[in-house]
Scaffold this active site. Structure first.
Site, PDB file in Angstrom:
ATOM      1  N   ARG A   1       1.626   7.059  -6.514  1.00 28.29           N
ATOM      2  CA  ARG A   1       0.476   7.929  -6.805  1.00 28.29           C
ATOM      3  C   ARG A   1       0.784   9.371  -6.419  1.00 28.29           C
ATOM      4  O   ARG A   1       0.451  10.302  -7.164  1.00 28.29           O
ATOM      5  CB  ARG A   1      -0.758   7.419  -6.061  1.00 28.29           C
TER       6      ARG A   1
ATOM      7  N   TYR B   1       0.842  -1.213   0.000  1.00 26.12           N
ATOM      8  CA  TYR B   1       0.000   0.000   0.000  1.00 26.12           C
ATOM      9  C   TYR B   1       0.876   1.261   0.000  1.00 26.12           C
ATOM     10  O   TYR B   1       0.628   2.195  -0.768  1.00 26.12           O
ATOM     11  CB  TYR B   1      -0.955   0.000   1.198  1.00 26.12           C
TER      12      TYR B   1
ATOM     13  N   ARG C   1     -11.795  13.268   1.658  1.00 27.05           N
ATOM     14  CA  ARG C   1     -12.781  12.395   2.321  1.00 27.05           C
ATOM     15  C   ARG C   1     -14.072  12.265   1.530  1.00 27.05           C
ATOM     16  O   ARG C   1     -14.777  11.265   1.639  1.00 27.05           O
ATOM     17  CB  ARG C   1     -13.098  12.926   3.716  1.00 27.05           C
TER      18      ARG C   1
ATOM     19  N   TYR D   1      -1.380  13.033   6.818  1.00 28.80           N
ATOM     20  CA  TYR D   1      -0.987  11.975   7.758  1.00 28.80           C
ATOM     21  C   TYR D   1       0.512  12.099   8.066  1.00 28.80           C
ATOM     22  O   TYR D   1       1.307  12.362   7.157  1.00 28.80           O
ATOM     23  CB  TYR D   1      -1.213  10.583   7.141  1.00 28.80           C
TER      24      TYR D   1
ATOM     25  N   GLU E   1     -14.240  -1.252   6.203  1.00 29.19           N
ATOM     26  CA  GLU E   1     -14.231   0.059   5.541  1.00 29.19           C
ATOM     27  C   GLU E   1     -15.529   0.189   4.750  1.00 29.19           C
ATOM     28  O   GLU E   1     -16.021  -0.808   4.197  1.00 29.19           O
ATOM     29  CB  GLU E   1     -13.019   0.159   4.616  1.00 29.19           C
TER      30      GLU E   1
END
Ligand SMILES: C=C(O[C@@H]1C=C(C(=O)O)C=C[C@H]1O)C(=O)O
Length: 311
Positions: free
Chosen positions: A124, A117, A191, A178, A299
């Site tokens: 990305r 990840y 979000r 983060y 999730e």
């Protein structure tokens, strides 16, 4: 315009009409298998370039791409996502409003020992920076979720004239802020994204995270409740108003809800809590995949349909 087949295989091809069809292995017995078909009222134009498949109708663009399994993903993620961003610009649909990133073996290590990840997130982030600069204002709603296979696949939706508004959640640190403990680069997503005033509100994959920390490790029922509370806060009036937007929604307004459950044994508990919180019309689908942190058990994503949905 395009289809995502949630089932047991991985691959990208043109369907009988030439439109992109992405298949992702995300189900197992007891879970759902289904096709998500993005439709339009006009006849879309479709094509392929640089291994990407796309279709567009004058206002919306659907692009999908895949990356086969490899020892380290970041350089290929970067070039593939940059190719997709260039395509978006060249075809004249500059406003990306939703992305899905399907990451095989999401919690496994790559050949250098970095979690896959995080390897994906780094590539990305480089693609976003190369194409849009270092800012975060253009980062759309997204999902970054595991699959039951290998390799990475993505879908993006972009618009020609809409002016998407990206929304953060007051209960959560923006993912692009983060701290470094989660990986060398922070994840590039918002979000939620509102497509137009009064339009559809796309809710990103949401987990049991408050601030930037996972809460209720090992307790799937409590995690599910935090996820639902996080989404309720995100789409509610006060949070939208803090983002400068009108209106407010409740969990029962959500549609196309997808629930990602890490462990098969947790399905009954998650299903029961979703049924109670979401109400009878959400028709959630359940997929059996890992989430982007080892301590996350569930999730949820979805959307609140806007006025264009009724057409
Ligand atoms: C669950 C989280 O992130 C997940 C990963 C995402 C990504 O990397 O695109 C987007 C939303 C979620 O699917 C989170 O950080 O809260």
């Amino acid at each position: 315009m395009g289809t995502v087949a949630f089932g047991d295989r991985f691959g990208l091809a043109a369907d009988a009409d030439g439109h992109p069809e992405l298949s992702v292995p995300m189900t197992s017995p007891g879970f759902d298998a289904f096709r998500e078909v993005w439709t339009t009222t006009t006849r879309p134009v479709s094509g392929t370039r640089d291994g990407l498949h796309f279709a567009h109708d004058g206002e919306h663009l659907f692009v999908s791409g895949t990356i086969t399994a490899r020892p380290v993903y970041a350089p290929t993620v970067r070039t593939t996502y940059e190719a997709a961003f260039s395509l978006v610009t060249e075809l004249g649909y500059p406003h990306i409003f939703r992305m899905w990133n399907f990451v095989g073996d999401i919690l496994g290590p790559n050949a250098e020992g970095l979690e896959i990840y995080q390897d994906f997130v780094a590539g990305r982030a480089e693609a976003f920076a190369a194409h849009h600069g270092e800012g975060t204002a253009h980062m759309p709603a997204a999902t970054g979720i595991g699959t039951r296979g290998e390799g990475i696949a993505f879908v993006l939706l972009a618009a020609r004239t809409s002016t998407p508004r990206h929304v953060e959640n007051q209960r959560q640190t923006p993912a692009y802020h983060y701290p470094e403990q989660y990986g060398p680069k922070p994840p590039s997503f918002a979000r939620a994204t509102l497509l137009d005033p009064g339009g559809t509100l796309y809710v990103s994959g949401t987990a049991s995270i408050l601030g930037h920390e996972t809460v209720h490790r090992g307790d799937v029922a409590a995690q599910t409740d935090v996820v639902l509370d996080n989404i309720a806060e995100l789409i509610g009036g006060p949070n939208l108003s803090a983002a400068g937007l009108d209106g407010g929604h409740e969990l029962k307004d959500l549609r196309l809800v997808k629930v990602y459950v890490r462990h098969e044994r947790d399905l009954p508990v998650v299903r029961a809590r979703c049924r109670e919180a979401l109400g009878p019309d959400a028709e959630p689908t359940f997929l059996n995949v890992a989430v982007c942190r080892d301590d996350l058990l569930v999730e949820i994503e979805g959307l609140v349909p806007g006025q264009e949905w009724a057409r």
